[in-house]
Design a protein around this motif. Structure first.
Motif, PDB file in Angstrom:
ATOM      1  N   GLY D 641       0.805  -1.214   0.000  1.00  0.00           N
ATOM      2  CA  GLY D 641       0.000   0.000   0.000  1.00  0.00           C
ATOM      3  C   GLY D 641       0.838   1.263   0.000  1.00  0.00           C
ATOM      4  O   GLY D 641       0.315   2.357  -0.174  1.00  0.00           O
ATOM      5  N   TYR D 642       2.160   1.146   0.207  1.00  0.00           N
ATOM      6  CA  TYR D 642       3.019   2.337   0.257  1.00  0.00           C
ATOM      7  C   TYR D 642       3.624   2.625  -1.110  1.00  0.00           C
ATOM      8  O   TYR D 642       4.183   1.730  -1.757  1.00  0.00           O
ATOM      9  N   VAL D 643       3.518   3.863  -1.495  1.00  0.00           N
ATOM     10  CA  VAL D 643       3.980   4.262  -2.816  1.00  0.00           C
ATOM     11  C   VAL D 643       5.459   3.954  -2.993  1.00  0.00           C
ATOM     12  O   VAL D 643       5.889   3.450  -4.029  1.00  0.00           O
ATOM     13  N   TYR D 644       6.240   4.233  -1.919  1.00  0.00           N
ATOM     14  CA  TYR D 644       7.691   4.039  -2.091  1.00  0.00           C
ATOM     15  C   TYR D 644       8.045   2.569  -2.243  1.00  0.00           C
ATOM     16  O   TYR D 644       8.997   2.223  -2.911  1.00  0.00           O
ATOM     17  N   ASN D 645       7.229   1.697  -1.632  1.00  0.00           N
ATOM     18  CA  ASN D 645       7.480   0.280  -1.865  1.00  0.00           C
ATOM     19  C   ASN D 645       7.220  -0.094  -3.313  1.00  0.00           C
ATOM     20  O   ASN D 645       7.968  -0.852  -3.920  1.00  0.00           O
ATOM     21  N   TYR D 646       6.147   0.476  -3.825  1.00  0.00           N
ATOM     22  CA  TYR D 646       5.819   0.181  -5.223  1.00  0.00           C
ATOM     23  C   TYR D 646       6.937   0.689  -6.123  1.00  0.00           C
ATOM     24  O   TYR D 646       7.386   0.015  -7.041  1.00  0.00           O
ATOM     25  N   ALA D 647       7.362   1.912  -5.806  1.00  0.00           N
ATOM     26  CA  ALA D 647       8.424   2.506  -6.605  1.00  0.00           C
ATOM     27  C   ALA D 647       9.693   1.670  -6.484  1.00  0.00           C
ATOM     28  O   ALA D 647      10.419   1.467  -7.459  1.00  0.00           O
ATOM     29  N   PHE D 648       9.901   1.161  -5.296  1.00  0.00           N
ATOM     30  CA  PHE D 648      11.089   0.343  -5.090  1.00  0.00           C
ATOM     31  C   PHE D 648      11.049  -0.903  -5.964  1.00  0.00           C
ATOM     32  O   PHE D 648      12.039  -1.292  -6.569  1.00  0.00           O
ATOM     33  N   SER D 649       9.883  -1.509  -5.995  1.00  0.00           N
ATOM     34  CA  SER D 649       9.753  -2.713  -6.816  1.00  0.00           C
ATOM     35  C   SER D 649      10.056  -2.392  -8.273  1.00  0.00           C
ATOM     36  O   SER D 649      10.736  -3.149  -8.964  1.00  0.00           O
ATOM     37  N   MET D 650       9.580  -1.214  -8.723  1.00  0.00           N
ATOM     38  CA  MET D 650       9.863  -0.827 -10.101  1.00  0.00           C
ATOM     39  C   MET D 650      11.360  -0.614 -10.305  1.00  0.00           C
ATOM     40  O   MET D 650      11.965  -1.123 -11.269  1.00  0.00           O
TER      41      MET D 650
END
Lengths: 485, 552, 100, 664
Positions: D641-650
């Protein structure tokens, strides 16, 4: 005296885009100057506009015109995708009105935004220059950010807009960096020229700048089509965005992403096919698996369909990885039928949910099958099509996608694909389980099928069933579209 | 009447359209109309039977273009030969019976139920008549949908689990088959094959490795459907939960899809691989026979018992089919029909008592013979048919299977399988005894009514068929014989191909190879070692083997 | 040639800083600024290549990027405001209603 | 007449259909019983006609095959619905229809008033039809229809009193044990068929064709395997060791059933089958020996059990098993016609004995019922002295008992003596002969003992029946006693058909009659027989005398123990309690089988179901699903749910991709 030479620009290839842009701006004006209330008329006007654009697009079938010094092209490939976008947009418009009314966010800007999105997508499909593709992408994205957060009063919608925007912009950064590297490696942004230059390289795959550029661009598009590991935004944004917009987003932009990526890779970088096939192979497996597996444990139906949409991107990537005629035609076919079946499914979700997007869990569908048999039947059709069960379009699409992979020799990719497909059956069936096999707790008295929604459902159902039984009606066009590119 | 096949297949769909105009609440009309539709379908299918020429060719062929896009050309290519003929007739024959059985069993959602039944009929018939691989696959999958709903909507307590399991299990298999199908097509394309038409693929020469993979994929899909041990666990669940008509159709027709798939597709398409895997499949079949019988013996639920007995029966079919000789395959085909009739009847019988008592636990019954003599008689006849008593249909099939298998290289398997004959008697008679014999001590059973006219009407055709096929199977065998002979010839050619290589390389077959072994006490000189003991075909001169003992 | 490389390295470093900023910062506006940093790194690359290659395409591209970045900023800030209106925060940790 | 042979099984079939379908509506017992009896009697008449015609023909023309219709034709395999008329089958149809008619007639009286009277007659007719198919079948398949058909009827008739659990159990046991035999039969059939087919391209199951080709069969080897399999079939049907335990339990059926099926006809099918395929069996010396040994062992073994039983029918049942053992002994020593002869005489006297016991039970039951006593009407300890009340029954019973005991002049003597003599004098088993003869003789002694024990306990001595019931005991009606008398007469004189040559009064008609059937077998046998010195007439006379003495000894012991000195049995039991208990409990064979086969099978079934099927097989299936599901649970929580985690995955994705291609 030097004349400033204005190159002769043939506007014909972008006539539908022009039509839609103009219409969108007129609608904005109407919206500003019209008294509040009657927003439905905007929907009707935009629907008519979409039909008109559709006619224009259809007229363009079979022609091949380059324009804007070769940065935009009108060919069958573009036309096919444009049709897909218009289908998605048309259906989205039809199902939006009553939803927005119910949710109390019936701002008139919605329809112009949808139209702008379509314009952006169309540019992506017909762009033959990195710049036009980028511009199209951004026109689409910026509008979509707004659409995702369109329901200003709704916290989920806000959050969806925020996340989509931040991550979208982030991915744009990669995309652009990739374009910059390609530009650096080849010295041009025209796809044909890139192809020519790369074709002259002795070992293009050893050109790190080129390969890195390709990969970074792929990242940018992978984000748009929600391929793992660039998919993380999808469930959240799909869940939070107003449902009609979710439906639209799952069908249109995904198709647009594929359109641009296909043209980019097949036209500009065919010499790197070995490389991008490998990457796409891995991406396809990851995407299918992550999408399907995660969907198994979801309860929110929009989230289920979000994961399912990730998985479907994975299936399409299977065809893409194959990169041959069968696979790419499969992508075209699949994107179109996916627009029909997925938006159809979302339409029913809209009908079943209540104000404030409550009632969005699978269990809330309990007993729908015998309270609203026709709706449930339509939903069943869409779900079976999504699951890839004949005789629905989804099956034919998957058949061609996997066939592409097999033809290419990627047997294991196809096997992983079908196993995924089998796993996915579980969560589609789960929805049907609730619709038919569980006793209803509700009377579903709030479910009202307005005329536009009914029309949308009929179109969607027809678009799902007919190509399933006589796929040639669409497949032949998809084949031609791929061939002439 | 050149399109009588299409007519038969799609008549039920017309019936569905008809049903749509009938209001939900007029259940009687819905039932009668459905019944009428299935009867008409049956009568039309009799035209096929009467018009069928006894030869090995495919008949009533319709072949029109359907899809042509990209590398693929699919055609609406249908037709039947002696193998599919009887399965088509079986389907149309069972359907009216299944419909009639629902008159009192299904009171809710009658319209939907009838629609499901009719859709199912079209799906099943379509699968049997398809001569286009793609078309076959479509029908094969389409069948799942109505069955899924029948189990899920009108099923018992655990219906959801059973329905979903049924669907996904079958789907896994068939999707892998789909991959193989596509792969096969591309292989065929390289050899100049232009469409999915089945017949051209028979002439396709594939290398062994390809055959093995493709065969495995097909075999896996069909093995799930059959179902073969150890892929059978969906069946007891599906059967126990399904409503009576569903169980009847599932047992009588749907399971035949699997065995039919082997006969029509897996074996003739990949004959060498089929030969290679015959011992494996026979082993699984034999395990299935014994295993299912033992498990059936200790079941507490009558329906589950019958379900397991299906596994055992279809094990016999598989054994016969993989004997690769006329007797074995004929037996297998007959047994498919027999099983359809007998097990269908058994499920109807279970349905009758379930309708009356709403329980299927064996312990809840006992002594019903006293209260329900007609029922007892019917049950007994069907029981003995299922056990394979000579004079009933079950015997003819089982006997030919075992005989055929014994003649082939599967001799030892046959001996083990034959012991299944004992076990089937054990579990069937035991359940019969516990349900029908003994004191009628449960007060709830003392008021049971015997079969009514409708129920007797349902059973009579089945019982007539039980005896007819048992006493005079000739018409059945005669019609299927040319087709089976052709199949055997196809397979035999292949077997010679495969066998020739190892025989040339190594003059001696490895010890313990089933083909080279004899029963105990049999002098091993009867056959030259390494000679394929498939059977010495009658077209060849008598095996030139002098038996040293004969002159003694 | 060293010239180009040093431009490229600078832009790559800038891009990385932007990326890491996106990954580490919690304030949506700061994150957006980091993204802008990434875009500007791209701009730098384009200009450097353009200069090096001697054609104008790269520089034109940069104009488009700047325009689009402005449009994005407008939309982005609007979204931030809407978010702030509901949550009284612009911290992305608070954008966590939807997960799993 | 020969081509009317199909009428023989047809009549009982008609009777079965009439009674089975409409019996319930007819209700009238006389009509039902009449139809049933008439039908089998018609068959009897046809059989007589055939017999007459055959007598008029020279021996080599006495074989006739009637093809009714093609049955199973597939590939090489051909089996027609066809009947074979030859001297052997004629004897069998005569016995079946003759004894059958009498028993049908008897049943009218015996089953009077029973619920399901029509059912009984329907089954009885069906049985006759099956039995006739069995004996008339011209190929193994038709024989097998009858073979299993009689098993079915036996099942139905044993389970006639289906409300009794014991009846149901017994019925099932009979069928299942028969099935074990059928398993052997089928394997034997397959083996022969396959052997002929694959080696000589003769694909047949037809007896005539097999006979014609039988010279191709090797001695031993595959034939041993095939014949042993067939013999397993025979042991199942004819209740030989090890598959004999069902027959005593089969006494749960009504007594006429026991008489017809479990004494006179069905149980002899195994003997008949060996006779029918004598030319195959004889080709395997090993099998012949096994048959002889099993026969002798069964004869003695069952006889011992018979000495300790108190249930009148059970004694007779064990006696049947024992007598069947004699027949197998005969077959095993190559005395085929003697075996068949004993089969016939046994049919007479054993049917008579069973029917007599039925008459007794009928009377006892009636009497006990009158006083509402629950005493067991079949227990000999409740009987005694019945000869006065039931003279005809007694007389016929006594005649048959004498016959079975082997007293000279009565039928059993001729047949049994022939068997014992052949056991001694045959040239196949070398030194085993004396053992076979010895066992046979001892078994004969036991036979005489327990049969007279039965007679004495039932008809002599004190009347031990409940005193109140005594006055109700009376002789059975004519419909019951007529069959008794006919059978009694046959038991007395039937033996003169096959009088041993040595007695010289009459020619051995029987052996001559069967000569064409067994000629070939004897010819094959002679190739490996030991041609030693043929025992002299003196020895034959001596042995004959000895066997008479043995029989008399048995009778004398019985007389001592059960008439003169009635406390002796009690003393005997007290002296050897274990022996008595073991014998009384039938050597615990049933328990042994339960322990060895039935219980392990059930337990294994339970194991396979509850553990293997549910936990392993289905567990694997569900396990896959569960693994996927738990995987789903893990993947799900990666969606934080955290944007930075998503960004990290990218970013991670980008880095991995770039890293792979840059550093590869």
């Amino acid at each position: 005296m030097d004349m400033i030479l204005i190159p002769a620009v043939n506007m014909a290839p972008i006539l539908p885009e022009i039509l839609l842009s103009v219409l969108a701006m007129i609608l904005l004006l109407i919206n500003v100057f019209s008294p509040g209330g009657q927003k439905s008329s905007l929907a009707y006007i935009s629907f008519l506009g979409i039909i008109a654009a559709g006619v224009l697009v259809a007229i363009g079938w079979g022609v091949h015109i380059e324009s804007f010094s070769g940065s935009v092209v009108l060919d069958n490939f573009a036309t096919f995708f444009k049709m897909t976008f218009l289908v998605a947009a048309g259906l989205a418009v039809l199902i939006s009105d009553s939803y927005m009314e119910r949710e109390g966010c019936n701002q008139g800007e919605l329809y112009p935004l949808i139209l702008f999105t379509v314009v952006g997508m169309m540019l992506m499909a017909s762009g033959t220059d990195l710049m036009t593709i980028f511009l199209g992408l951004e026109v689409m994205s910026v509008s979509l950010y707004v659409l995702a957060g369109f329901n200003r009063a709704n916290k989920k919608s806000n959050e969806a807009g925020l996340k989509y925007f931040l991550l979208g912009a982030f991915s744009t950064g990669f995309l652009l960096y990739g374009m910059a590297l390609i530009y650096g490696a080849t010295g041009t942004t025209r796809l044909y020229k890139i192809a020519a230059i790369v074709g002259q390289m002795t070992v293009p795959s050893s050109n790190i700048m080129l390969v890195a550029g390709m990969l970074l661009m792929m990242t940018g598009f992978a984000f748009k089509i929600a391929a793992a590991p660039f998919h993380m935004w999808t469930p959240d944004v799909y869940e939070g965005a107003p449902t009609p917009m979710t439906a639209f987003m799952s069908a249109g932009p995904k198709a647009a992403g594929f359109a641009a990526l296909l043209r980019l890779f097949l036209v500009a970088l065919p010499t790197l096919q070995v490389e991008w096939s490998q990457v796409l192979w891995v991406l396809a497996v990851l995407t299918m698996t992550v999408g399907n597996i995660t969907a198994l444990r979801q309860d929110n139906i929009k989230r289920i369909l979000a994961y399912s949409s990730i998985a479907h991107a994975g299936y399409a990537l299977v065809g893409f990885a194959a990169g041959n005629g069968t696979g790419t035609a499969g992508i075209l076919f699949y994107m179109l039928s996916y627009a029909f079946m997925n938006i159809g499914a979302f339409a029913i979700i809209i009908l079943v949910s209540k104000k404030g997007e409550t009632n969005g869990n699978v269990s809330d569908f309990a007993g729908l099958g015998f309270k609203h048999p026709l709706l449930a039947l339509a939903m069943t059709l869409f779900l079976f099509s999504l699951a890839g069960v004949p005789p629905a379009a989804g099956f034919i699409g998957k058949f061609y996608l996997f066939s592409g992979a097999i033809q290419k020799g990627y047997i294991w990719l196809a096997v992983i694909g079908v196993l995924n497909s089998a796993a996915s059956v579980y969560y589609y069936l789960r929805i049907m389980v609730y619709m038919y096999f569980k006793e209803s707790t509700e009377e579903f008295e709030w479910v009202k099928v307005t005329a536009p929604v009914a029309l949308a459902l009929v179109i969607a159902a027809a678009g799902t069933l007919i190509p399933g039984i006589v796929p040639s009606v669409i497949l032949e066009y998809a084949q031609m579209a791929v061939k002439l590119m | 009447m050149s399109n009588v096949l299409s007519l038969t297949t799609f008549l039920p769909i017309l019936g569905v359209l008809l049903l749509l105009f009938i209001p939900k609440d007029s259940k009687g009309v819905l039932r009668n109309v459905t019944f009428a539709v299935t009867i008409v379908t049956f009568l039309v299918s009799l035209l096929i039977l009467t018009g069928f020429q006894t030869n090995a060719e495919f008949q009533f062929v319709e072949n029109v273009p359907w899809i042509a896009a990209g590398p693929f050309i699919m055609r609406y290519n249908i037709g039947i030969d002696g193998i599919s003929l009887w399965l088509v007739i079986l389907t149309t024959f069972i359907m009216p019976i299944a419909v009639l059985s629902t008159y009192t069993a299904v009171e809710e959602k009658v319209k939907e139920y009838m629609v499901c039944l009719l859709l199912l009929e079209t799906g099943m018939l379509g699968a049997f008549i398809s001569l286009d691989l793609f078309l076959f696959y479509i029908f094969w999958e389409v069948m799942l949908i109505p069955m899924y709903f029948m189990i899920g909507i009108w099923g018992g307590k655990n219906k959801i689990y059973a329905a979903v399991k049924f669907f996904i299990y079958t789907m896994v298999g068939s999707l892998l088959m789909l991959v193989a199908l596509i792969f096969l097509y591309f292989k065929g394309m390289q050899a100049g094959i232009t469409d999915f038409g089945l017949l051209q693929f028979f002439d396709l020469k594939l290398d062994m490795a390809t055959q093995i993979w493709l065969f495995l994929a097909f075999a896996f899909a069909f093995a799930i459907k059959v179902p073969m041990f150890p892929l059978h666990t969906w069946l007891p669940d599906a059967h126990t939960e399904a409503p009576t008509a569903g169980s009847v159709i599932l047992a009588a027709v749907l399971l035949k899809m699997g065995t039919y798939g082997y006969v029509r597709f897996a074996i003739p398409l990949f004959p060498e691989a089929a030969h290679k895997f015959a011992p494996v499949i026979a082993t699984l079949a034999v395990i299935g026979i014994i295993y299912a019988a033992l498990v059936a013996m200790v079941q507490e639920d009558v329906k589950k018992l019958v379900a397991y007995s299906s596994v055992a029966h279809l094990g016999f079919v598989m054994l016969g089919v993989f004997a690769f000789n006329t007797e074995g395959i004929t037996g297998g085909m007959l047994q498919m029909i027999n099983h359809g009739i007998s097990t269908g009847a058994l499920f109807l019988i279970v349905g009758f008592i379930y309708e009356r008592r709403h329980t299927r636990l064996i312990t809840d019954f006992g002594g019903l013979s006293k209260q329900m003599p007609i029922f007892a008689t019917v049950f007994m006849i069907v029981t003995f048919s299922s056990v394979g008593l000579p004079g009933t249909n079950g015997f003819v099939g089982e006997f030919l299977i075992l005989l055929g298998a014994f003649e082939s290289q599967l001799r030892w398997w046959t001996i083990v399988a034959t012991s299944g004959v004992i076990l089937s008697a054990v579990y069937m008679l035991w359940v019969f005894q516990r349900v029908m014999f003994g004191e009628l001590d449960n007060p709830k059973n003392q008021k049971l009514l015997d079969l009514n006219a409708r129920e007797i009407t349902i059973m009579v055709p089945l019982i007539v068929m039980i005896f007819f096929m048992g006493l005079y199977p000739k018409p059945f065998i005669d019609k299927m014989d040319p087709a089976i002979k052709k199949l055997v010839a196809q397979v035999r050619v292949a077997s010679v191909n495969t066998m020739a290589i190892p025989c040339a390389d190594q003059s001696q077959m490895p010890a313990g190879h089933p083909g080279g072994e004899m029963p105990p006490g049999h002098p091993s000189v009867n056959m030259p070692a390494g000679h394929p003991v498939i059977e010495s075909p009658s077209t060849q001169p008598a095996a030139p083997v002098a038996n040293p003992h004969a002159e003694k | 040639m060293e010239n180009l490389n040093s431009y490229l390295i600078v832009s790559a470093v800038l891009f990385s800083i932007g990326t890491i900023g996106v990954l580490t910062r919690k304030n949506a506006i700061v994150i957006f600024m980091c993204i802008e940093l990434m875009l500007n790194a791209v701009n730098l690359t384009f200009v450097a290549f353009s200069r090096h290659l001697g054609n104008l395409d790269g520089q034109i591209f940069v104009f488009f990027i700047m325009t689009v970045a402005a449009a994005e900023a407008a939309v982005g800030l609007a979204l931030f405001i809407a978010f702030y209106n509901n949550k009284e925060s612009i911290d992305v940790d608070d954008a966590n209603m939807m997960k799993w | 007449m020969f081509d009317k042979v199909w009428l023989i099984p047809l009549f009982p079939l008609i009777g079965f259909l009439i009674n089975g379908l409409f019996g319930k509506k007819i209700k009238n017992e006389a009509v039902i019983g009449g139809i049933g009896t008439l039908m089998i009697f018609l068959s009897f008449l046809v059989s007589c006609g055939i017999l007459m015609q055959m007598i008029g023909l020279p021996p080599e023309q006495r074989v006739f095959e009637k093809v009714l219709f093609p049955w199973i034709h597939s590939g090489n395999f051909k089996a027609d619905m066809a009947f074979l008329v030859d001297p052997l089958s004629v004897i069998m149809i005569m016995v079946v229809t003759g004894v059958g008619s009498l028993i049908h007639l008897y049943s009218i009286g015996y089953m009077h008033g029973e619920e399901g009277f029509y059912r009984f007659f329907a089954y009885l007719n069906l049985f006759c039809m099956s039995m006739l198919l069995l004996v008339l079948g011209s190929n193994m398949l038709v024989m097998f229809i009858g073979w299993e058909g009689v098993g079915l009827c036996s099942y139905l008739l044993i389970g006639y009193y289906f409300h009794k659990k014991s009846a149901g159990d017994a019925a099932k046991k009979a069928f299942v044990m028969n099935r074990v035999g059928d398993f052997g039969f089928l394997i034997g059939l397959f083996t022969l068929y396959w052997w002929f087919g694959s080696n000589h391209n003769i694909w047949t199951v037809n007896f005539v064709e097999i006979k014609a080709a039988s010279h191709l069969l090797p001695y031993g080897g595959v034939v041993t395997f095939a014949t042993l399999c067939f013999f397993v079939g025979a042991t199942g049907k004819s209740a030989q060791i090890p598959l004999f335990t069902w027959l005593p339990d089969a006494m749960e059926g009504p007594t006429p059933v026991s008489a017809l099926i479990h004494a006179a006809t069905m149980v002899t099918a195994g003997v008949y089958m060996i006779g029918r395929m004598s030319f195959v069996f004889i080709k395997s010396p090993e099998t012949m020996m096994v048959i002889a040994v099993v026969g002798a062992a069964t004869a003695i073994f069952a006889a011992t059990i018979g000495t300790a039983q108190n249930d009148i029918k059970r004694v007779l049942a064990y006696s049947t098993v024992s007598q069947l053992g004699f027949m197998f002994l005969a077959m095993g020593v190559g005395a085929f016609s003697a075996g068949i002869f004993h089969l016939m005489t046994h049919a007479f006297f054993k049917a008579c004995l069973f029917l007599g016991s039925g008459s007794v039970i009928h009377s006892m039951h009636h009497a006990l019922h009158k006083i509402h006593s629950h005493d067991d009407a079949q227990d000999m300890r409740n009987m005694g002295g019945l000869r006065k009340a039931m003279p005809i029954t007694f007389l016929t019973f006594l005649v048959s008992t004498i016959a079975i005991s082997g007293i000279p002049g009565f039928s059993g003597f001729f047949s049994k003596d022939e068997i014992l003599w052949m056991a001694f004098a045959n040239s196949y088993h070398g030194n085993l002969n004396i053992v076979l003869w010895g066992i046979g003789a001892i078994a004969a002694c036991f036979t005489a003992f327990y049969m007279f024990r039965l007679v004495f306990m039932t008809f002599f001595g004190e009347c031990r029946i409940n005193p109140g019931a005594k006055s109700y005991l009376h002789e059975s009606p004519l419909v019951i006693t007529i069959p008794l008398m006919v059978l009694g007469a046959l038991a007395a004189v039937g033996g003169y058909l096959g009088m041993p040559k040595i007695l010289g009064m009459l020619p051995n008609y029987f052996e001559h009659w069967l000569e064409p059937v067994f000629e070939l077998a004897n010819e094959y046998g002679s190739t490996y027989a030991h041609h030693g010195a043929h025992p002299s007439h003196a020895i034959e006379w001596g042995l004959m005398g000895l066997s008479v003495v043995i029989a008399l000894v048995g009778i004398a012991i019985a007389f001592t123990m059960y008439v003169k000195n009635t406390e002796l049995p009690g003393k005997f039991v007290a002296a050897f309690p274990t022996l008595h208990r073991v014998v009384y409990n039938k050597w615990y064979i049933d328990e042994l089988y339960d322990y060895l086969f039935v219980n392990p099978c059930k337990a294994f079934g339970q194991f396979l179901w509850k553990f293997f099927d549910v936990i392993i097989v289905d567990g694997a299936v569900n396990g896959v699903a569960n693994v996927v599901m738990s995987f789903s649970g893990i993947l799900r929580y990666m969606q934080s749910g955290y944007v930075y985690n998503y960004a990290f995955s990218m970013a991670l994705g980008v880095v991995v991709m770039l890293g792979y291609y840059i550093f590869k």
